[in-house]
Scaffold this active site. Structure first.
Site: not given
Ligand code: PXP
Length: 241
Positions: A194, A47, A103, A72, A45, A51, A9, A153, A12
């Site tokens: 997450h 959003r 989330t 996402e 994601h 953001r 992901n 998930e 960030h």
């Molecule tokens: N999976 C989903 C569905 C998410 O929405 C997120 C981000 O919130 C993640 C995984 C990745 O989470 P993290 O950034 O905390 O590793």
């Protein structure tokens, strides 16, 4: 060696870019770099408040990436339209609240159930793999099956928080194990995501039946110290054991 897929992901990377309103660091570059370093898929994601990732990021990443893109989105008409237009390989439907930092939990599947069913059906008709981001609860696994999702998930936030703060996590782990087992029994592919770190991913990699991890915040943060390529390699090694 069992193969658990690693979704990287890169939201960030966009957070850092947006902090200064500049055009760097580039999420596209991060996506391609993760691909080169053997990520199985890239997660972003989009959003509602944009953001981090924005519509242009989605367009650029979708047209340049060779591995699957996992988008996402919240369960809204706007996001459904974007998903059908951009056609990423995978969709993960997530809850969204404007004020939250991240989330914070899984979907409330009883809220907007009819819309969710319609949304999933439309996405699947367009050959997109649909996943629902849910809490590790048996009832949510059953409802996901009823809604005809391909995958679930499991939100691992609570579990990871306990692990990262050296607290008792066994109860949460059992919930994840039971939810995974029921999901597999019902024919759902089970993913987890997450708050995952090296430590929490290592524990969850031992739960039989989890097929994919989606990892972002810790992975991007750790890359500051050891580089994106090395961090991906380390996660891959951890989840392959
Ligand atoms: N999976 C989903 C569905 C998410 O929405 C997120 C981000 O919130 C993640 C995984 C990745 O989470 P993290 O950034 O905390 O590793």
């Amino acid at each position: 060696m069992k193969k658990i897929r690693l979704g990287v992901n890169i939201d960030h990377v966009a957070t850092v870019r947006n902090a200064r309103g500049e055009n760097y660091p580039s999420p596209l570059r991060a996506a391609l770099f993760a691909q080169k370093n053997k990520a199985d898929s890239i997660t972003i994601h989009l959003r509602e408040d944009r953001r981090h990732i924005n519509d242009l990021d989605l367009k650029k990443i979708k047209s340049n990436l060779k591995i699957p893109l996992n988008l996402e989105i919240a369960a809204t008409e706007e996001m459904l339209k974007i998903a059908l237009k951009s056609k990423p390989s995978f969709i993960c439907i997530v809850p969204e609240k404007r004020q939250e930092i991240t989330t914070e939990g899984g979907l409330n599947l009883n809220y907007k159930k009819d819309f969710l069913k319609k949304m999933i059906s439309k996405l699947k008709k367009n050959n997109l793999r649909v996943s629902l981001f849910i809490e590790p609860r048996l009832i949510d696994i059953k409802i996901s099956k009823y809604l005809n999702a391909d995958c679930v998930e499991i939100h691992t936030g609570k579990f990871c928080n306990l692990v990262n703060h050296n607290k008792m996590y066994k109860k949460e782990l059992i919930k994840i194990r039971n939810a995974t087992s029921l999901g597999n029994k019902l024919g759902l592919e089970v993913h987890a995501g997450h708050g995952l770190t090296f430590k929490s991913a290592k524990i969850l990699a031992k739960v039989s039946g989890i097929k994919e991890f989606n990892i972002g915040h810790f992975l991007i943060g750790e890359s500051i110290f050891t580089g994106l390529g090395n961090t991906i390699k380390k996660f891959r090694k951890i989840i392959s054991k």
